[in-house]
Design an enzyme around this catalytic site. Structure first.
Site, mmCIF file in Angstrom:
data_model
loop_
_atom_site.group_PDB
_atom_site.id
_atom_site.type_symbol
_atom_site.label_atom_id
_atom_site.label_comp_id
_atom_site.label_asym_id
_atom_site.label_seq_id
_atom_site.Cartn_x
_atom_site.Cartn_y
_atom_site.Cartn_z
ATOM 1 N N ASP A 26 0.850 -1.151 0.000
ATOM 2 C CA ASP A 26 -0.046 -0.021 0.123
ATOM 3 C C ASP A 26 0.858 1.373 -0.089
ATOM 4 O O ASP A 26 1.879 1.228 0.486
ATOM 5 C CB ASP A 26 -0.953 0.168 1.233
ATOM 6 C CG ASP A 26 -1.983 0.996 1.139
ATOM 7 O OD1 ASP A 26 -2.245 1.308 -0.082
ATOM 8 O OD2 ASP A 26 -2.722 1.186 2.062
ATOM 9 N N HIS A 43 2.411 3.418 -9.223
ATOM 10 C CA HIS A 43 2.226 1.829 -9.495
ATOM 11 C C HIS A 43 3.483 1.422 -10.136
ATOM 12 O O HIS A 43 3.656 0.375 -9.910
ATOM 13 C CB HIS A 43 0.824 2.012 -10.100
ATOM 14 C CG HIS A 43 -0.349 2.065 -9.274
ATOM 15 N ND1 HIS A 43 -0.591 1.717 -8.058
ATOM 16 C CD2 HIS A 43 -1.407 2.870 -9.746
ATOM 17 C CE1 HIS A 43 -1.783 2.323 -7.350
ATOM 18 N NE2 HIS A 43 -2.183 3.046 -8.705
ATOM 19 N N LEU A 140 9.819 -20.922 -4.981
ATOM 20 C CA LEU A 140 8.949 -20.106 -4.309
ATOM 21 C C LEU A 140 7.431 -20.033 -4.750
ATOM 22 O O LEU A 140 7.457 -20.047 -6.046
ATOM 23 C CB LEU A 140 9.598 -18.486 -4.343
ATOM 24 C CG LEU A 140 8.638 -17.434 -3.828
ATOM 25 C CD1 LEU A 140 8.582 -17.415 -2.526
ATOM 26 C CD2 LEU A 140 9.047 -16.122 -4.461
#
Ligand code: IPE
Ligand code: IPE
Ligand code: MG
Length: 249
Positions: A26, A43, A140
């Site tokens: 965020d 972004h 991962l």
């Protein structure tokens, strides 16, 4: 003069690291605003931060990383911002997929990607392709929560189980936690151990409502585009010092 310690390497005891880290990325908008730039600039910077965090998680041998990329509520934003975000996502996947695949990363999308507004077919295909290509990988486990809502996920699971009862496949009393968890988007993943939220907000914003039951929480004022390896190591170090009791003593 006292050293800030900013450049000192943080030594992490790998045996104490979380198996599964979840992150609410965020603060992109505020990061851009501080620079007098449009939100989409934030972004873009956020995607670069994500890239570094994925790589570092992989280097640290963390088993699963789940990141909140777009919530079911984020559709409330302007068409311009939503379009830019989706565009960045597609770009990221096309640009990085080969390398992630080489590294053995297994990509899973959490959320309803079948139910995306028209015009996002390309993005949808890129996501399906990323999941299909990396399905057999054993490195991962990278889970991207996209068009994701925790409440929607729980309702979706309830509906799937109700259908199984209706079809005579199971009885109501067969529904236990394991079966319920098997219908969540996170089925088969280890328990979420650690939740990080950047940018100073302290709320879940509809993220992993079921899965966070006993997760350790961590919040930092750092805005997501500034969240680097160092900030991540600091968070992980804090985790290694927590005393998890799970209701015991
Ligand atoms: C997080 O940054 C990214 C997404 C929600 C996709 P925000 O866009 O929420 O940035 P702020 O919170 O407005 O600063
Ligand atoms: C949560 O952040 C969603 C993502 C990070 C993708 P928001 O910025 O949408 O959450 P609120 O609106 O501050 O609760
Ligand atoms: Mg936000």
């Amino acid at each position: 003069m006292a050293r800030s310690g900013k450049d000192e390497h943080i030594e992490l005891d790998r045996a104490l690291l979380p198996r599964h880290v979840a992150i609410i990325m965020d603060g992109n908008g505020r990061w851009a605003k501080k620079r007098g730039m449009p939100r989409t600039f934030g972004h873009k910077a956020g995607v670069e931060a994500l890239r570094e965090i994925i790589r570092h998680s992989d280097d640290l041998g963390i088993e699963a990383l789940t990141i909140y990329a777009f919530s079911t509520e984020n559709w409330k934003r302007s068409a311009e911002e939503v379009g830019a975000l989706m565009g960045l996502l597609l770009e990221y996947f096309t640009r990085e997929l080969d390398e992630l695949h080489r590294e053995g990363v297994r990509i899973r999308i959490l959320g309803d990607i079948g139910d995306m507004p028209r015009g996002l077919e390309r993005q949808q295909r890129a996501l399906y392709d990323a999941m299909a290509r990396t399905k057999e990988n054993t490195g991962l486990k990278l889970n991207i929560a996209l068009n994701y809502g925790g409440r929607q996920e729980i309702v979706h699971a309830a509906r799937a189980l109700a259908q199984q009862v209706k079809d005579g496949k199971i009885e109501p009393e067969d529904i236990d936690m394991a079966r319920f968890e098997g219908e969540l988007y996170t089925a088969g993943l280890p328990e979420v151990d650690f939740l990080i939220r950047t940018s100073g907000e302290i709320r879940l914003s509809n993220f992993l409502l079921y899965q966070l039951a006993y997760a350790e929480m961590y919040q930092t004022d750092v805005l997501w585009p500034d969240f680097d390896r160092r900030a991540y190591d600091e968070a992980l170090l804090a985790y290694t010092k927590r005393n998890r009791r799970f209701g015991g003593v």
